[in-house]
Design a protein around this motif. Structure first.
Motif, PDB file in Angstrom:
ATOM      1  N   LEU A  22      38.682  41.318  21.845  1.00 60.41           N
ATOM      2  CA  LEU A  22      39.562  42.167  22.642  1.00 60.41           C
ATOM      3  C   LEU A  22      40.612  41.330  23.362  1.00 60.41           C
ATOM      4  CD1 LEU A  22      36.833  44.417  24.278  1.00 60.41           C
ATOM      5  CD2 LEU A  22      38.366  45.083  22.423  1.00 60.41           C
ATOM      6  N   ALA A  23      41.767  41.937  23.599  1.00 62.36           N
ATOM      7  CA  ALA A  23      42.825  41.290  24.372  1.00 62.36           C
ATOM      8  C   ALA A  23      43.224  42.222  25.513  1.00 62.36           C
ATOM      9  CB  ALA A  23      44.024  40.987  23.490  1.00 62.36           C
ATOM     10  N   TYR A  24      43.284  41.661  26.712  1.00 61.63           N
ATOM     11  CA  TYR A  24      43.635  42.415  27.913  1.00 61.63           C
ATOM     12  C   TYR A  24      45.039  42.011  28.356  1.00 61.63           C
ATOM     13  CZ  TYR A  24      38.650  43.286  28.012  1.00 61.63           C
ATOM     14  OH  TYR A  24      37.373  43.672  27.665  1.00 61.63           O
ATOM     15  N   PRO A  25      45.889  42.974  28.705  1.00 62.52           N
ATOM     16  CA  PRO A  25      47.264  42.645  29.086  1.00 62.52           C
ATOM     17  C   PRO A  25      47.343  41.980  30.460  1.00 62.52           C
ATOM     18  CG  PRO A  25      46.867  44.978  29.420  1.00 62.52           C
ATOM     19  CD  PRO A  25      45.626  44.409  28.771  1.00 62.52           C
ATOM     20  N   ILE A  26      48.412  41.222  30.631  1.00 61.59           N
ATOM     21  CA  ILE A  26      48.775  40.682  31.940  1.00 61.59           C
ATOM     22  C   ILE A  26      50.101  41.344  32.284  1.00 61.59           C
ATOM     23  CG2 ILE A  26      49.368  38.640  33.284  1.00 61.59           C
ATOM     24  CD1 ILE A  26      47.750  36.992  31.226  1.00 61.59           C
ATOM     25  N   ARG A  27      50.121  42.107  33.372  1.00 60.13           N
ATOM     26  CA  ARG A  27      51.328  42.830  33.778  1.00 60.13           C
ATOM     27  C   ARG A  27      51.779  42.354  35.151  1.00 60.13           C
ATOM     28  NH1 ARG A  27      48.586  48.229  32.061  1.00 60.13           N
ATOM     29  NH2 ARG A  27      48.853  48.110  29.809  1.00 60.13           N
ATOM     30  N   GLY A  28      52.999  41.867  35.215  1.00 56.58           N
ATOM     31  CA  GLY A  28      53.524  41.377  36.492  1.00 56.58           C
ATOM     32  C   GLY A  28      52.708  40.235  37.044  1.00 56.58           C
ATOM     33  N   GLY A  29      52.106  39.434  36.161  1.00 58.09           N
ATOM     34  CA  GLY A  29      51.292  38.295  36.587  1.00 58.09           C
ATOM     35  C   GLY A  29      49.863  38.664  36.959  1.00 58.09           C
ATOM     36  N   VAL A  30      49.502  39.944  36.796  1.00 61.53           N
ATOM     37  CA  VAL A  30      48.169  40.409  37.176  1.00 61.53           C
ATOM     38  C   VAL A  30      47.385  40.816  35.922  1.00 61.53           C
ATOM     39  CG1 VAL A  30      46.878  42.131  38.496  1.00 61.53           C
ATOM     40  CG2 VAL A  30      49.059  41.266  39.370  1.00 61.53           C
ATOM     41  N   PRO A  31      46.224  40.187  35.683  1.00 58.35           N
ATOM     42  CA  PRO A  31      45.403  40.588  34.543  1.00 58.35           C
ATOM     43  C   PRO A  31      44.863  42.004  34.732  1.00 58.35           C
ATOM     44  CG  PRO A  31      44.694  38.454  35.407  1.00 58.35           C
ATOM     45  CD  PRO A  31      45.665  39.038  36.381  1.00 58.35           C
ATOM     46  N   VAL A  32      44.984  42.814  33.690  1.00 59.25           N
ATOM     47  CA  VAL A  32      44.475  44.184  33.715  1.00 59.25           C
ATOM     48  C   VAL A  32      43.172  44.190  32.917  1.00 59.25           C
ATOM     49  CG1 VAL A  32      44.943  46.602  33.195  1.00 59.25           C
ATOM     50  CG2 VAL A  32      46.828  45.080  33.851  1.00 59.25           C
ATOM     51  N   LEU A  33      42.061  43.986  33.616  1.00 57.78           N
ATOM     52  CA  LEU A  33      40.763  43.841  32.951  1.00 57.78           C
ATOM     53  C   LEU A  33      40.018  45.170  32.903  1.00 57.78           C
ATOM     54  CD1 LEU A  33      39.671  40.381  34.364  1.00 57.78           C
ATOM     55  CD2 LEU A  33      40.754  40.919  32.173  1.00 57.78           C
ATOM     56  N   LEU A  34      40.632  46.123  32.263  1.00 55.20           N
ATOM     57  CA  LEU A  34      40.035  47.430  32.043  1.00 55.20           C
ATOM     58  C   LEU A  34      39.807  47.588  30.546  1.00 55.20           C
ATOM     59  CD1 LEU A  34      42.370  49.587  34.328  1.00 55.20           C
ATOM     60  CD2 LEU A  34      40.052  48.804  34.838  1.00 55.20           C
ATOM     61  N   VAL A  35      38.592  47.931  30.160  1.00 54.37           N
ATOM     62  CA  VAL A  35      38.271  48.076  28.744  1.00 54.37           C
ATOM     63  C   VAL A  35      39.208  49.093  28.095  1.00 54.37           C
ATOM     64  CG1 VAL A  35      36.472  48.715  27.105  1.00 54.37           C
ATOM     65  CG2 VAL A  35      35.884  47.374  29.121  1.00 54.37           C
ATOM     66  N   GLU A  36      39.596  50.137  28.827  1.00 53.81           N
ATOM     67  CA  GLU A  36      40.496  51.160  28.288  1.00 53.81           C
ATOM     68  C   GLU A  36      41.878  50.601  27.937  1.00 53.81           C
ATOM     69  OE1 GLU A  36      39.553  51.874  31.996  1.00 53.81           O
ATOM     70  OE2 GLU A  36      37.684  51.842  30.919  1.00 53.81           O
ATOM     71  N   GLU A  37      42.277  49.510  28.579  1.00 56.41           N
ATOM     72  CA  GLU A  37      43.585  48.904  28.345  1.00 56.41           C
ATOM     73  C   GLU A  37      43.560  47.821  27.273  1.00 56.41           C
ATOM     74  OE1 GLU A  37      46.578  49.640  29.836  1.00 56.41           O
ATOM     75  OE2 GLU A  37      45.620  51.339  30.820  1.00 56.41           O
ATOM     76  N   ALA A  38      42.382  47.413  26.854  1.00 56.16           N
ATOM     77  CA  ALA A  38      42.247  46.337  25.874  1.00 56.16           C
ATOM     78  C   ALA A  38      42.641  46.808  24.480  1.00 56.16           C
ATOM     79  CB  ALA A  38      40.814  45.823  25.853  1.00 56.16           C
ATOM     80  N   VAL A  39      43.125  45.862  23.686  1.00 55.79           N
ATOM     81  CA  VAL A  39      43.411  46.134  22.273  1.00 55.79           C
ATOM     82  C   VAL A  39      42.569  45.194  21.433  1.00 55.79           C
ATOM     83  CG1 VAL A  39      45.750  47.005  22.641  1.00 55.79           C
ATOM     84  CG2 VAL A  39      45.386  44.573  22.287  1.00 55.79           C
ATOM     85  N   GLU A  40      42.209  45.655  20.252  1.00 56.80           N
ATOM     86  CA  GLU A  40      41.399  44.818  19.355  1.00 56.80           C
ATOM     87  C   GLU A  40      42.250  43.691  18.792  1.00 56.80           C
ATOM     88  OE1 GLU A  40      38.825  46.579  16.457  1.00 56.80           O
ATOM     89  OE2 GLU A  40      38.598  48.371  17.687  1.00 56.80           O
ATOM     90  N   VAL A  41      41.623  42.531  18.680  1.00 53.28           N
ATOM     91  CA  VAL A  41      42.293  41.355  18.118  1.00 53.28           C
ATOM     92  C   VAL A  41      41.750  41.156  16.704  1.00 53.28           C
ATOM     93  CG1 VAL A  41      42.622  38.871  18.350  1.00 53.28           C
ATOM     94  CG2 VAL A  41      42.459  40.290  20.388  1.00 53.28           C
ATOM     95  N   THR A  42      42.656  41.023  15.765  1.00 49.18           N
ATOM     96  CA  THR A  42      42.224  40.762  14.391  1.00 49.18           C
ATOM     97  C   THR A  42      42.177  39.270  14.158  1.00 49.18           C
ATOM     98  OG1 THR A  42      44.491  40.972  13.617  1.00 49.18           O
ATOM     99  CG2 THR A  42      43.119  42.931  13.496  1.00 49.18           C
ATOM    100  N   LYS A  43      41.182  38.841  13.427  1.00 48.28           N
ATOM    101  CA  LYS A  43      41.004  37.397  13.178  1.00 48.28           C
ATOM    102  C   LYS A  43      41.731  36.972  11.940  1.00 48.28           C
ATOM    103  CE  LYS A  43      36.714  37.015  15.617  1.00 48.28           C
ATOM    104  NZ  LYS A  43      35.367  36.583  15.643  1.00 48.28           N
TER     105      LYS A  43
END
Length: 57
Positions: free
Chosen positions: A36-57
């Motif tokens: 999973l990848a979690y966004p960083i918005r305005g320098g703040v990590p958004v560690l919400l599972v709902e906001e995560a996107v799957e990372v392909t290997k």
């Protein structure tokens, strides 16, 4: 481009889904264990599972 997260803080942040370490990759924090990848918005990590996107290997 998002500036690097402070190393002290990054050592303490974990994936909320797997409780494993995260690493910064550009403007997101990646959980290798959870695929999973979690966004960083305005320098703040958004560690919400709902906001995560799957990372392909």
């Amino acid at each position: 481009m998002t500036p690097p997260i402070d190393p002290w803080l990054l050592e303490r942040l974990v994936c909320p889904a797997t409780r494993t370490p995260l690493r910064q990759e550009g403007d997101r924090l990646v959980s290798d264990e959870g695929g999973l990848a979690y966004p960083i918005r305005g320098g703040v990590p958004v560690l919400l599972v709902e906001e995560a996107v799957e990372v392909t290997k």
